[in-house]
Scaffold this motif. Structure first.
Motif, PDB file in Angstrom:
ATOM      1  N   CYS A   1       1.476   6.894  -1.253  1.00 53.44           N
ATOM      2  CA  CYS A   1       1.115   5.493  -1.014  1.00 53.44           C
ATOM      3  C   CYS A   1       2.311   4.742  -0.446  1.00 53.44           C
ATOM      4  O   CYS A   1       3.457   4.967  -0.855  1.00 53.44           O
ATOM      5  CB  CYS A   1       0.663   4.867  -2.333  1.00 53.44           C
ATOM      6  SG  CYS A   1       0.182   3.127  -2.176  1.00 53.44           S
TER       7      CYS A   1
ATOM      8  N   HIS B   1       3.066   1.743  -0.946  1.00 53.71           N
ATOM      9  CA  HIS B   1       3.577   0.742  -1.875  1.00 53.71           C
ATOM     10  C   HIS B   1       4.692   1.342  -2.735  1.00 53.71           C
ATOM     11  O   HIS B   1       5.860   1.112  -2.458  1.00 53.71           O
ATOM     12  CB  HIS B   1       2.428   0.178  -2.736  1.00 53.71           C
ATOM     13  CG  HIS B   1       2.866  -0.797  -3.771  1.00 53.71           C
ATOM     14  ND1 HIS B   1       2.380  -0.768  -5.048  1.00 53.71           N
ATOM     15  CD2 HIS B   1       3.748  -1.821  -3.717  1.00 53.71           C
ATOM     16  CE1 HIS B   1       2.943  -1.752  -5.736  1.00 53.71           C
ATOM     17  NE2 HIS B   1       3.778  -2.402  -4.948  1.00 53.71           N
ATOM     18  N   LEU B   2       4.347   2.144  -3.750  1.00 56.56           N
ATOM     19  CA  LEU B   2       5.361   2.747  -4.620  1.00 56.56           C
ATOM     20  C   LEU B   2       5.188   4.260  -4.711  1.00 56.56           C
ATOM     21  O   LEU B   2       5.569   4.870  -5.708  1.00 56.56           O
ATOM     22  CB  LEU B   2       5.329   2.108  -6.015  1.00 56.56           C
ATOM     23  CG  LEU B   2       5.771   0.639  -6.068  1.00 56.56           C
ATOM     24  CD1 LEU B   2       5.600   0.068  -7.479  1.00 56.56           C
ATOM     25  CD2 LEU B   2       7.213   0.461  -5.620  1.00 56.56           C
ATOM     26  N   TYR B   3       4.607   4.845  -3.684  1.00 55.63           N
ATOM     27  CA  TYR B   3       4.576   6.298  -3.496  1.00 55.63           C
ATOM     28  C   TYR B   3       3.712   7.069  -4.490  1.00 55.63           C
ATOM     29  O   TYR B   3       3.961   8.242  -4.738  1.00 55.63           O
ATOM     30  CB  TYR B   3       6.004   6.878  -3.466  1.00 55.63           C
ATOM     31  CG  TYR B   3       6.890   6.134  -2.520  1.00 55.63           C
ATOM     32  CD1 TYR B   3       6.675   6.201  -1.151  1.00 55.63           C
ATOM     33  CD2 TYR B   3       7.913   5.307  -2.994  1.00 55.63           C
ATOM     34  CE1 TYR B   3       7.459   5.492  -0.280  1.00 55.63           C
ATOM     35  CE2 TYR B   3       8.697   4.590  -2.123  1.00 55.63           C
ATOM     36  CZ  TYR B   3       8.475   4.684  -0.762  1.00 55.63           C
ATOM     37  OH  TYR B   3       9.239   3.977   0.093  1.00 55.63           O
ATOM     38  N   ALA B   4       2.702   6.432  -5.052  1.00 54.69           N
ATOM     39  CA  ALA B   4       1.763   7.190  -5.900  1.00 54.69           C
ATOM     40  C   ALA B   4       1.127   8.300  -5.077  1.00 54.69           C
ATOM     41  O   ALA B   4       1.044   8.209  -3.847  1.00 54.69           O
ATOM     42  CB  ALA B   4       0.675   6.256  -6.425  1.00 54.69           C
TER      43      ALA B   4
ATOM     44  N   CYS C   1      -5.758   3.805  -3.966  1.00 58.76           N
ATOM     45  CA  CYS C   1      -4.577   4.311  -4.672  1.00 58.76           C
ATOM     46  C   CYS C   1      -4.821   4.292  -6.192  1.00 58.76           C
ATOM     47  O   CYS C   1      -5.312   3.307  -6.730  1.00 58.76           O
ATOM     48  CB  CYS C   1      -3.351   3.457  -4.321  1.00 58.76           C
ATOM     49  SG  CYS C   1      -1.867   3.978  -5.220  1.00 58.76           S
TER      50      CYS C   1
ATOM     51  N   TRP D   1      -2.692   4.039  -8.602  1.00 54.44           N
ATOM     52  CA  TRP D   1      -1.802   3.212  -9.417  1.00 54.44           C
ATOM     53  C   TRP D   1      -2.152   1.724  -9.365  1.00 54.44           C
ATOM     54  O   TRP D   1      -2.325   1.095 -10.398  1.00 54.44           O
ATOM     55  CB  TRP D   1      -0.349   3.407  -8.974  1.00 54.44           C
ATOM     56  CG  TRP D   1       0.263   4.687  -9.452  1.00 54.44           C
ATOM     57  CD1 TRP D   1      -0.360   5.703 -10.130  1.00 54.44           C
ATOM     58  CD2 TRP D   1       1.618   5.102  -9.282  1.00 54.44           C
ATOM     59  NE1 TRP D   1       0.517   6.709 -10.375  1.00 54.44           N
ATOM     60  CE2 TRP D   1       1.733   6.380  -9.881  1.00 54.44           C
ATOM     61  CE3 TRP D   1       2.726   4.533  -8.665  1.00 54.44           C
ATOM     62  CZ2 TRP D   1       2.942   7.080  -9.887  1.00 54.44           C
ATOM     63  CZ3 TRP D   1       3.924   5.227  -8.670  1.00 54.44           C
ATOM     64  CH2 TRP D   1       4.026   6.483  -9.279  1.00 54.44           C
ATOM     65  N   HIS D   2      -2.199   1.141  -8.204  1.00 58.67           N
ATOM     66  CA  HIS D   2      -2.392  -0.317  -8.131  1.00 58.67           C
ATOM     67  C   HIS D   2      -3.527  -0.733  -7.208  1.00 58.67           C
ATOM     68  O   HIS D   2      -3.629  -1.897  -6.836  1.00 58.67           O
ATOM     69  CB  HIS D   2      -1.086  -1.009  -7.693  1.00 58.67           C
ATOM     70  CG  HIS D   2       0.119  -0.533  -8.452  1.00 58.67           C
ATOM     71  ND1 HIS D   2       1.145   0.159  -7.860  1.00 58.67           N
ATOM     72  CD2 HIS D   2       0.406  -0.605  -9.772  1.00 58.67           C
ATOM     73  CE1 HIS D   2       2.042   0.492  -8.787  1.00 58.67           C
ATOM     74  NE2 HIS D   2       1.617   0.040  -9.958  1.00 58.67           N
ATOM     75  N   GLY D   3      -4.355   0.212  -6.836  1.00 56.39           N
ATOM     76  CA  GLY D   3      -5.605  -0.108  -6.161  1.00 56.39           C
ATOM     77  C   GLY D   3      -5.541  -0.512  -4.700  1.00 56.39           C
ATOM     78  O   GLY D   3      -6.522  -1.043  -4.173  1.00 56.39           O
ATOM     79  N   SER D   4      -4.439  -0.260  -4.026  1.00 57.04           N
ATOM     80  CA  SER D   4      -4.445  -0.501  -2.566  1.00 57.04           C
ATOM     81  C   SER D   4      -5.524   0.360  -1.934  1.00 57.04           C
ATOM     82  O   SER D   4      -5.814   1.456  -2.413  1.00 57.04           O
ATOM     83  CB  SER D   4      -3.096  -0.116  -1.946  1.00 57.04           C
ATOM     84  OG  SER D   4      -2.115  -1.034  -2.290  1.00 57.04           O
TER      85      SER D   4
ATOM     86  N   PRO E   1      -1.769  -4.004  -2.937  1.00 63.36           N
ATOM     87  CA  PRO E   1      -1.753  -3.681  -4.360  1.00 63.36           C
ATOM     88  C   PRO E   1      -2.424  -4.776  -5.196  1.00 63.36           C
ATOM     89  O   PRO E   1      -2.247  -5.962  -4.913  1.00 63.36           O
ATOM     90  CB  PRO E   1      -0.259  -3.583  -4.687  1.00 63.36           C
ATOM     91  CG  PRO E   1       0.401  -3.365  -3.375  1.00 63.36           C
ATOM     92  CD  PRO E   1      -0.436  -4.028  -2.345  1.00 63.36           C
TER      93      PRO E   1
END
Ligand code: FES
Length: 116
Positions: free
Chosen positions: A40, A42-45, A60, A62-65, A78
């Motif tokens: 991802c 954002h933070l690489y999930a 995603c 982790w944070h739903g992007s 996110p």
């Protein structure tokens, strides 16, 4: 030249499924197979642990992007606490206009899915 990799039997890649294969998250969005790089923006999930929503976007874990799997671009930033940070949504979406997720080439032969 990219090396081809076996993903899974086609029978396992039902609509909504996402499977990790090497550097790709390979999935089935409403009957169409796709492969995008799996980190991802954002933070690489690991997007291979994500899901495909009713719009055919990869979400995603982790944070739903949300990503458009055809272009690799983020179409929703996110969520949760990150949705409250001014400008973050627009900044991450803008980033993926310049640096979309990479896309792999998916093929099916003999009932097996491959990506390269
Ligand atoms: S790591 Fe993907 S939205 Fe945060």
């Amino acid at each position: 030249m990219a090396q081809e990799m076996e993903v899974a039997p086609m029978s396992e890649l039902t609509p909504g499924t996402v499977i990790g294969a090497g550097r790709y998250a390979v999935g089935n969005a409403n009957g169409e197979l796709f492969a995008v790089t799996r980190r991802c923006r954002h933070l690489y999930a690991d997007l291979a642990n994500g899901r495909v929503d009713k719009d055919g976007c990869l979400v995603c874990p982790w944070h739903g992007s949300k990503y458009d799997v055809k272009t690799g671009r983020m179409v929703r930033g996110p969520q949760g606490i990150f949705a409250k940070i001014p400008g973050l949504d627009a900044a991450t979406i803008a980033l993926t206009r310049v640096l979309p997720l990479g896309r792999g080439e998916v093929t099916v032969r003999g009932g097996t899915v491959y990506v390269k």
